[in-house]
Design an enzyme around this catalytic site. Structure first.
Site, PDB file in Angstrom:
ATOM      1  N   GLY A   1     -91.601  25.244  64.026  1.00 22.16           N
ATOM      2  CA  GLY A   1     -90.469  24.562  64.655  1.00 22.16           C
ATOM      3  C   GLY A   1     -89.694  23.673  63.699  1.00 22.16           C
ATOM      4  O   GLY A   1     -88.761  22.991  64.114  1.00 22.16           O
ATOM      5  N   GLY A   2     -90.077  23.706  62.407  1.00 18.58           N
ATOM      6  CA  GLY A   2     -89.306  22.944  61.422  1.00 18.58           C
ATOM      7  C   GLY A   2     -87.839  23.351  61.441  1.00 18.58           C
ATOM      8  O   GLY A   2     -86.943  22.541  61.208  1.00 18.58           O
ATOM      9  N   GLY A   3     -87.605  24.611  61.743  1.00 15.22           N
ATOM     10  CA  GLY A   3     -86.228  25.122  61.810  1.00 15.22           C
ATOM     11  C   GLY A   3     -85.640  25.027  63.208  1.00 15.22           C
ATOM     12  O   GLY A   3     -84.518  25.495  63.449  1.00 15.22           O
TER      13      GLY A   3
ATOM     14  N   LYS B   1     -98.103  25.917  52.437  1.00 12.88           N
ATOM     15  CA  LYS B   1     -98.196  25.651  53.877  1.00 12.88           C
ATOM     16  C   LYS B   1     -99.652  25.618  54.375  1.00 12.88           C
ATOM     17  O   LYS B   1     -99.901  25.352  55.536  1.00 12.88           O
ATOM     18  CB  LYS B   1     -97.433  26.730  54.667  1.00 12.88           C
ATOM     19  CG  LYS B   1     -96.026  27.027  54.182  1.00 12.88           C
ATOM     20  CD  LYS B   1     -95.039  25.988  54.638  1.00 12.88           C
ATOM     21  CE  LYS B   1     -93.607  26.291  54.264  1.00 12.88           C
ATOM     22  NZ  LYS B   1     -93.009  27.387  54.982  1.00 12.88           N
TER      23      LYS B   1
ATOM     24  N   GLY C   1     -92.226  32.869  59.778  1.00 10.43           N
ATOM     25  CA  GLY C   1     -92.745  31.856  58.861  1.00 10.43           C
ATOM     26  C   GLY C   1     -93.536  30.813  59.638  1.00 10.43           C
ATOM     27  O   GLY C   1     -93.744  30.941  60.845  1.00 10.43           O
ATOM     28  N   ALA C   2     -93.977  29.775  58.930  1.00 14.52           N
ATOM     29  CA  ALA C   2     -94.680  28.663  59.585  1.00 14.52           C
ATOM     30  C   ALA C   2     -94.515  27.421  58.724  1.00 14.52           C
ATOM     31  O   ALA C   2     -94.198  27.514  57.525  1.00 14.52           O
ATOM     32  CB  ALA C   2     -96.159  28.985  59.768  1.00 14.52           C
ATOM     33  N   ASP C   3     -94.722  26.276  59.334  1.00 12.95           N
ATOM     34  CA  ASP C   3     -94.664  25.018  58.579  1.00 12.95           C
ATOM     35  C   ASP C   3     -96.043  24.616  58.067  1.00 12.95           C
ATOM     36  O   ASP C   3     -96.158  23.982  57.020  1.00 12.95           O
ATOM     37  CB  ASP C   3     -94.070  23.924  59.462  1.00 12.95           C
ATOM     38  CG  ASP C   3     -92.649  24.275  59.869  1.00 12.95           C
ATOM     39  OD1 ASP C   3     -91.819  24.462  58.979  1.00 12.95           O
ATOM     40  OD2 ASP C   3     -92.388  24.414  61.078  1.00 12.95           O
TER      41      ASP C   3
ATOM     42  N   GLY D   1     -85.996  31.013  59.857  1.00 15.31           N
ATOM     43  CA  GLY D   1     -86.306  30.184  58.690  1.00 15.31           C
ATOM     44  C   GLY D   1     -86.046  30.953  57.416  1.00 15.31           C
ATOM     45  O   GLY D   1     -85.689  32.140  57.445  1.00 15.31           O
TER      46      GLY D   1
ATOM     47  N   GLU E   1     -89.517  31.316  69.346  1.00 14.43           N
ATOM     48  CA  GLU E   1     -90.554  31.859  68.455  1.00 14.43           C
ATOM     49  C   GLU E   1     -91.891  32.015  69.185  1.00 14.43           C
ATOM     50  O   GLU E   1     -92.595  33.010  69.009  1.00 14.43           O
ATOM     51  CB  GLU E   1     -90.726  30.952  67.230  1.00 14.43           C
ATOM     52  CG  GLU E   1     -89.557  31.028  66.274  1.00 14.43           C
ATOM     53  CD  GLU E   1     -89.632  30.011  65.153  1.00 14.43           C
ATOM     54  OE1 GLU E   1     -88.972  30.241  64.130  1.00 14.43           O
ATOM     55  OE2 GLU E   1     -90.325  28.986  65.280  1.00 14.43           O
TER      56      GLU E   1
END
Ligand code: 5RP
Length: 261
Positions: free
Chosen positions: A103-105, A129, A90-92, A34, A111
């Site tokens: 998992g946005g990416g 976020k 990172g994180a959503d 990400g 991951e």
């Protein structure tokens, strides 16, 4: 730092810059996917080049592997590294217990495997976020292509009995075709709006035939580093129960930005 970097990118950079200070010589490091994780990979590459830091980096996607090699990091597979000292990703979304939606990416499967194989998982993020309840961000579920419509129907049936506010599902697309993950799978995004019991949902989703993994990361993250556009960072450690505040001096990082076009 280039003046035209957006406030969000400055915030992501600040978090990433602070996170790589956790890396020590000889460590095996999981590298997330990400835009925030990409800043971390660049910062890590700079430490490798400038300080001669020796480390083994395990990427969570082909994108991250390509970038890591480009910046001079020794890339190895998880099977070669076996166990990792730390993963930075990172994180959503993250909640007060540091449970996550990721998992946005589209890289949630690798991951989650990499984060779970690490002594410590650190999430780097900007403040946007942070949520009280997970679910505002669509929850990605990775399904195998064979019979994916049946898997989706079973997911929708399951959602009927779950404590969620929305129940719409969509197949993630790349143009007019299904988006395909690094593992050759599809992603069904669940538009839940609010997840009442994320732990339960994470467990039952993975019981459905055809579901490979879901984007709920429960009890996996140990620390969140929240960056601000002004260089301020807040560090929350769930194991220590501590919160600390620091400031990154952007002026020291001109080398990283010199490579950007
Ligand atoms: C990729 C992810 C990313 O960590 C997440 O989507 C956050 O991305 P970004 O740092 O670009 O906001 O889970 O699968």
């Amino acid at each position: 730092m280039p003046a035209d970097l957006s406030p969000i990118d400055k915030a992501k950079f600040a978090a990433a810059r602070r996170a790589v200070d956790l890396i020590e010589d000889g460590m095996r490091v999981g590298m997330g996917t990400g835009s925030t994780a990409a800043w971390m990979v660049r910062c890590l590459g700079e430490r490798v080049r400038e300080e001669g830091l020796r480390l083994q980096g395990v990427p969570t996607s082909t994108r991250t592997a390509d970038l890591a090699r480009q910046v001079g990091i020794d890339v190895v597979s998880l099977d070669e590294a076996k166990w990792l000292d730390i993963t930075i990703d990172g994180a959503d979304e993250f909640d007060p217990e540091l449970n996550l939606i990721k998992g946005g990416g589209g890289a949630l499967l690798q991951e989650k495997i990499v984060a779970t194989a690490s002594d410590q998982m650190v999430v780097i993020t900007d403040a946007s976020k942070e949520v009280n309840h997970l679910g505002g961000f669509p929850l990605p579920v990775e399904v195998i292509p064979f019979g994916w419509q049946t898997s989706r129907a079973l997911i929708e049936e399951l959602l009927e009995s779950m404590d969620v506010l929305g129940r719409q599902t969509t197949l993630r697309l790349n143009g007019s075709q299904p988006y395909v993950t690094d593992e050759g799978n599809y992603i069904v995004d669940l538009h839940l709006n609010r997840i009442g019991n994320a732990r339960q949902l994470a467990l039952v989703l993975n019981q459905i035939p055809g579901v490979v993994e879901n984007g709920l990361f429960i009890d996996i993250c140990d620390m969140v580093i929240i960056g601000g556009a002004d260089g301020k960072v807040e560090i929350r450690d769930i194991n220590e129960g501590s919160v600390s505040n620091e400031k990154i001096d952007f002026a020291e990082d001109d080398n990283i930005f010199a490579d950007l076009d």
